[in-house]
Design a protein around this motif. Structure first.
Motif, PDB file in Angstrom:
ATOM      1  N   VAL A 218       0.845  -1.212   0.000  1.00 18.31           N
ATOM      2  CA  VAL A 218       0.000   0.000   0.000  1.00 18.31           C
ATOM      3  C   VAL A 218       0.877   1.257   0.000  1.00 18.31           C
ATOM      4  O   VAL A 218       0.482   2.287   0.537  1.00 18.31           O
ATOM      5  CB  VAL A 218      -0.964   0.003   1.212  1.00 18.31           C
ATOM      6  CG1 VAL A 218      -1.991  -1.100   1.089  1.00 18.31           C
ATOM      7  CG2 VAL A 218      -0.202  -0.092   2.525  1.00 18.31           C
ATOM      8  N   GLU A 221      -0.718   4.402  -1.412  1.00 25.43           N
ATOM      9  CA  GLU A 221      -1.656   4.994  -0.469  1.00 25.43           C
ATOM     10  C   GLU A 221      -0.934   5.763   0.628  1.00 25.43           C
ATOM     11  O   GLU A 221      -1.400   6.810   1.083  1.00 25.43           O
ATOM     12  CB  GLU A 221      -2.545   3.912   0.146  1.00 25.43           C
ATOM     13  CG  GLU A 221      -3.589   3.354  -0.800  1.00 25.43           C
ATOM     14  CD  GLU A 221      -3.073   2.178  -1.614  1.00 25.43           C
ATOM     15  OE1 GLU A 221      -1.839   2.005  -1.702  1.00 25.43           O
ATOM     16  OE2 GLU A 221      -3.900   1.428  -2.170  1.00 25.43           O
ATOM     17  N   THR A 224      -0.097   9.204  -0.596  1.00 20.24           N
ATOM     18  CA  THR A 224      -1.289  10.052  -0.573  1.00 20.24           C
ATOM     19  C   THR A 224      -1.606  10.520   0.842  1.00 20.24           C
ATOM     20  O   THR A 224      -1.906  11.702   1.071  1.00 20.24           O
ATOM     21  CB  THR A 224      -2.499   9.294  -1.155  1.00 20.24           C
ATOM     22  OG1 THR A 224      -2.228   8.934  -2.504  1.00 20.24           O
ATOM     23  CG2 THR A 224      -3.757  10.139  -1.091  1.00 20.24           C
TER      24      THR A 224
END
Length: 325
Positions: A218, A221, A224
């Motif tokens: 991830v 992610e 972000t």
């Protein structure tokens, strides 16, 4: 022992930094009472030194602790001065960022580097402003004890109750509408530089976690979420990750877990999930740039124009130059 007039003490105080003001307060009971009487006016005079004055009370920048600091106090000045020092450290001493050749801008001359630093400092100050909105929401801020490390364990997990999350100072949902409104009203230049700052911080995060890229499923992610945390929490969060010690880095990981939880809740369609501040910034950028296909390239080009051209800072002048192109 010779004494100084009240007017002279106040004139001296106007030229002191916050730490020196505290020391002057300690010199005598009379000086302490005098300076505390004029604390608000002295603080107001100093606010002109900062590119983005706070919206009211500000949040402290301590380890595992964010507490409201009263507007117009010497403690507020100390917080603003600490933020300025930390931003300077990020821009000039971080091993993950080179001001001479920042992401997407190529090699910069010394004057261009100075101008970029000024723009980035203002962008950081605006992220700090967004964070401070959470200390001034109409319903009030959580009590200071909610800001302690011992409560971090309550913030993990997608099924965390809404009531607890509203008391979480790192998300503070009641402040979200006001934070979104501030972003939606950014000028074109401010939107460009804040967006460039967030992209730049994302690039620096990747460099600081290169050993995670292949093993972390991830990782995208996490980039972000890191960018969202810088936008939402400002220089306190960025400094903690890039320049703080192990405890500070551990704090940023814990706070990022809050952001990851929010991201997952939004992706899973939870009714109480709110969109991120980063998504609002993207919407504002798209609105001002007619939804560019490659936002990263567009923001880098726009940032380079700002730091390499001798232009006025107003939106009107910026728009005129675009029309001429």
């Amino acid at each position: 022992m010779a004494s100084f007039s009240r007017d002279l003490i106040l004139e001296i105080a106007q030229n002191l930094d916050a730490k020196s003001l505290f020391k002057l307060c300690e010199t005598s009971r009379e000086n302490n009472m005098l300076l505390k009487t004029y604390q608000r006016s002295l603080s107001q005079l100093r606010l002109a030194e900062f590119p983005v004055p706070p919206p009211g009370d500000v949040l402290s920048s301590e380890l595992y602790l964010r507490r409201p600091i009263k507007h117009g106090s010497f403690q507020m000045l100390l917080e603003l001065e600490n933020r300025r020092s930390r931003v300077k450290e990020i821009l000039t001493a971080s091993p993950h960022f080179n001001i001479g050749s920042p992401p997407g801008l190529g090699e910069l001359t010394n004057p261009q580097q100075e101008r970029l630093c000024a723009f980035l400092y203002r962008a950081f100050a605006q992220c700090d402003y967004i964070a401070d909105i959470a200390a001034n929401v109409p319903c009030g801020t959580p009590e200071a004890q909610w800001y302690g490390h011992q409560f971090m364990k309550w913030w993990g997990g997608r099924e965390l109750e809404q009531g607890f999350r509203e008391k979480d100072p790192y998300t503070n949902y009641p402040a979200r509408p006001a934070q979104k409104e501030y972003i939606r009203n950014l000028s074109k230049q401010d939107c460009i530089m804040i967006y460039y700052l967030i992209n730049m911080m994302g690039s620096c995060f990747v460099k600081s976690r290169e050993d995670w890229i292949l093993s972390d499923p991830v990782f995208d992610e996490r980039i972000t979420v890191f960018e969202e945390c810088v936008l939402r929490h400002g220089s306190w969060y960025a400094w903690a990750h890039f320049m703080g010690g192990s405890e500070w880095v551990s704090m940023t990981i814990d706070i990022a877990s809050v952001g990851m939880t929010e991201l997952h809740r939004f992706e899973y369609g939870n009714e109480d999930a709110m969109c991120s501040l980063l998504s609002v910034l993207v919407e504002r950028f798209n609105e001002l740039h007619e939804s560019p296909d490659n936002r990263t390239k567009t923001v880098q080009q726009a940032a380079k124009r700002l730091i390499t051209a001798d232009i006025d800072d107003s939106d009107d002048r910026d728009q005129d130059e675009e029309n001429q192109e």
